[in-house]
Design a protein around this motif. Structure first.
Motif, PDB file in Angstrom:
ATOM      1  N   PRO A 194       3.919  -6.457  -3.587  1.00  0.00           N
ATOM      2  CA  PRO A 194       2.630  -7.132  -3.787  1.00  0.00           C
ATOM      3  C   PRO A 194       2.282  -8.116  -2.675  1.00  0.00           C
ATOM      4  CG  PRO A 194       4.286  -7.969  -5.324  1.00  0.00           C
ATOM      5  CD  PRO A 194       4.875  -6.766  -4.681  1.00  0.00           C
ATOM      6  N   GLN A 195       3.277  -8.823  -2.116  1.00  0.00           N
ATOM      7  CA  GLN A 195       2.990  -9.775  -1.042  1.00  0.00           C
ATOM      8  C   GLN A 195       2.502  -9.072   0.222  1.00  0.00           C
ATOM      9  OE1 GLN A 195       5.890  -9.238  -2.521  1.00  0.00           O
ATOM     10  NE2 GLN A 195       7.675  -9.540  -1.176  1.00  0.00           N
ATOM     11  N   LEU A 196       2.894  -7.807   0.384  1.00  0.00           N
ATOM     12  CA  LEU A 196       2.421  -7.036   1.532  1.00  0.00           C
ATOM     13  C   LEU A 196       0.947  -6.681   1.361  1.00  0.00           C
ATOM     14  CD1 LEU A 196       3.782  -6.092   4.130  1.00  0.00           C
ATOM     15  CD2 LEU A 196       4.217  -3.887   3.049  1.00  0.00           C
ATOM     16  N   GLN A 197       0.559  -6.376   0.137  1.00  0.00           N
ATOM     17  CA  GLN A 197      -0.843  -6.070  -0.120  1.00  0.00           C
ATOM     18  C   GLN A 197      -1.720  -7.310   0.034  1.00  0.00           C
ATOM     19  OE1 GLN A 197      -3.069  -6.854  -2.841  1.00  0.00           O
ATOM     20  NE2 GLN A 197      -4.657  -5.474  -2.029  1.00  0.00           N
TER      21      GLN A 197
ATOM     22  N   GLU B 150       3.971   3.080   3.168  1.00  0.00           N
ATOM     23  CA  GLU B 150       4.873   2.195   3.901  1.00  0.00           C
ATOM     24  C   GLU B 150       6.246   2.182   3.249  1.00  0.00           C
ATOM     25  OE1 GLU B 150       6.130   1.103   6.534  1.00  0.00           O
ATOM     26  OE2 GLU B 150       4.399  -0.105   7.117  1.00  0.00           O
ATOM     27  N   SER B 151       7.265   2.047   4.070  1.00  0.00           N
ATOM     28  CA  SER B 151       8.645   2.077   3.588  1.00  0.00           C
ATOM     29  C   SER B 151       8.934   0.921   2.635  1.00  0.00           C
ATOM     30  CB  SER B 151       9.600   2.008   4.783  1.00  0.00           C
ATOM     31  OG  SER B 151      10.939   1.826   4.345  1.00  0.00           O
ATOM     32  N   ILE B 152       9.813   1.167   1.685  1.00  0.00           N
ATOM     33  CA  ILE B 152      10.239   0.131   0.747  1.00  0.00           C
ATOM     34  C   ILE B 152      10.918  -1.012   1.476  1.00  0.00           C
ATOM     35  CG2 ILE B 152      12.461   1.239   0.340  1.00  0.00           C
ATOM     36  CD1 ILE B 152      10.372  -0.632  -2.290  1.00  0.00           C
TER      37      ILE B 152
ATOM     38  N   TYR C  53      -1.512  -1.418  -3.380  1.00  0.00           N
ATOM     39  CA  TYR C  53      -0.187  -1.691  -3.934  1.00  0.00           C
ATOM     40  C   TYR C  53       0.089  -0.706  -5.071  1.00  0.00           C
ATOM     41  CZ  TYR C  53       3.406  -3.958  -6.761  1.00  0.00           C
ATOM     42  OH  TYR C  53       4.527  -4.218  -7.499  1.00  0.00           O
ATOM     43  N   VAL C  54       1.206   0.014  -4.967  1.00  0.00           N
ATOM     44  CA  VAL C  54       1.515   1.032  -5.972  1.00  0.00           C
ATOM     45  C   VAL C  54       2.865   0.776  -6.647  1.00  0.00           C
ATOM     46  CG1 VAL C  54       0.118   2.865  -4.979  1.00  0.00           C
ATOM     47  CG2 VAL C  54       2.446   2.525  -4.135  1.00  0.00           C
ATOM     48  N   GLY C  55       3.506  -0.326  -6.310  1.00  0.00           N
ATOM     49  CA  GLY C  55       4.817  -0.575  -6.876  1.00  0.00           C
ATOM     50  C   GLY C  55       5.871   0.257  -6.181  1.00  0.00           C
TER      51      GLY C  55
END
Length: 233
Positions: free
Chosen positions: A217-220, A188-190, A228-230
């Motif tokens: 992180p809130q998206l995960q 997913e896009s930043i 979540y990969v940062g």
């Protein structure tokens, strides 16, 4: 044969047809769950071999993010590479060619040996009505089917453009039918901080993506099956 004798046979034939249909549907459902389950499991091989990789490019920021992601991948692991962009997007393929040309110069090989560049019809142009997009979506699906039969990638990388949906749908269908197992990785896009893009949401809800990566992180937390990969870019 009179009608009285024919009715039992007709009823029996209908019952057999119904049972066969139920059996076939059950097998398809079982196969879908099998694909979803094993698609999300990590793949391990004793000796890593190069995997043919399909890279779906969007436009603008999507392409920039994808090329940044490719810059940190092991190029000898993901080869040959097939780049696909929308038929109306020439700029993205030009940028991909520049990247591949620079890699070819470094390694002393021809670009044609490691990369190919293709275009696909858009399912829906910006501002296009939903009614007319039904027809263009069907065309895009047929084109995606032809491209997937030609490329038969082992890995698909995408990061947002709607162009990836027909390709991922065909790849998922191929897995269900046992034609080709393509691992679908969606990044997913930043720019997506609170909710997934439409493409990401479709792949997440329909469970077509083997792995869906998010950079916040809130998206995960909102989509727990995402990883979540940062920040990657």
């Amino acid at each position: 044969m009179d009608k009285g004798n024919a009715c039992p046979y007709a009823s029996m034939a209908s019952s057999v047809t119904f049972c066969c249909a139920i059996f076939a549907i059950t097998l398809v459902i079982i196969r879908i769950f099998y694909v979803i389950y094993w698609g999300s499991r990590p793949h391990r091989t004793r000796a890593p071999q190069p995997v043919s990789t399909l890279i779906v490019l969007g436009s603008g920021g999507h392409t920039a993010e994808m090329l940044n992601l490719l810059s940190v991948l092991q190029k000898d692991r993901f080869t040959p590479r097939f780049y696909i962009a929308a038929a109306t997007d020439n700029m993205s393929l030009q940028k991909a060619r520049l990247l591949e040309n620079s890699l070819a110069d470094e390694n002393g090989v021809q670009t044609s040996e490691t990369a190919q560049f293709m275009q696909i019809y858009r399912s829906r142009e910006v501002g296009q009505s939903y009614i007319t997009s039904v027809w263009t979506t069907l065309i895009a699906m047929m084109h995606a089917l032809w491209l997937m039969m030609k490329i038969r990638p082992q890995v698909i990388l995408c990061n947002g453009p709607g162009t990836c949906i027909p390709l991922c749908a065909i790849a998922f269908l191929f897995k269900v039918l046992g034609i080709r197992w393509s691992s679908i990785f969606y990044v997913e896009s930043i720019a997506r901080v609170r909710r997934l893009s439409l493409s990401g949401l479709l792949l997440y809800k329909l469970r077509m993506a083997d792995q869906l990566f998010v950079q916040w992180p809130q998206l995960q937390r909102k989509y727990p099956r995402a990883t979540y990969v940062g920040r990657l870019m």
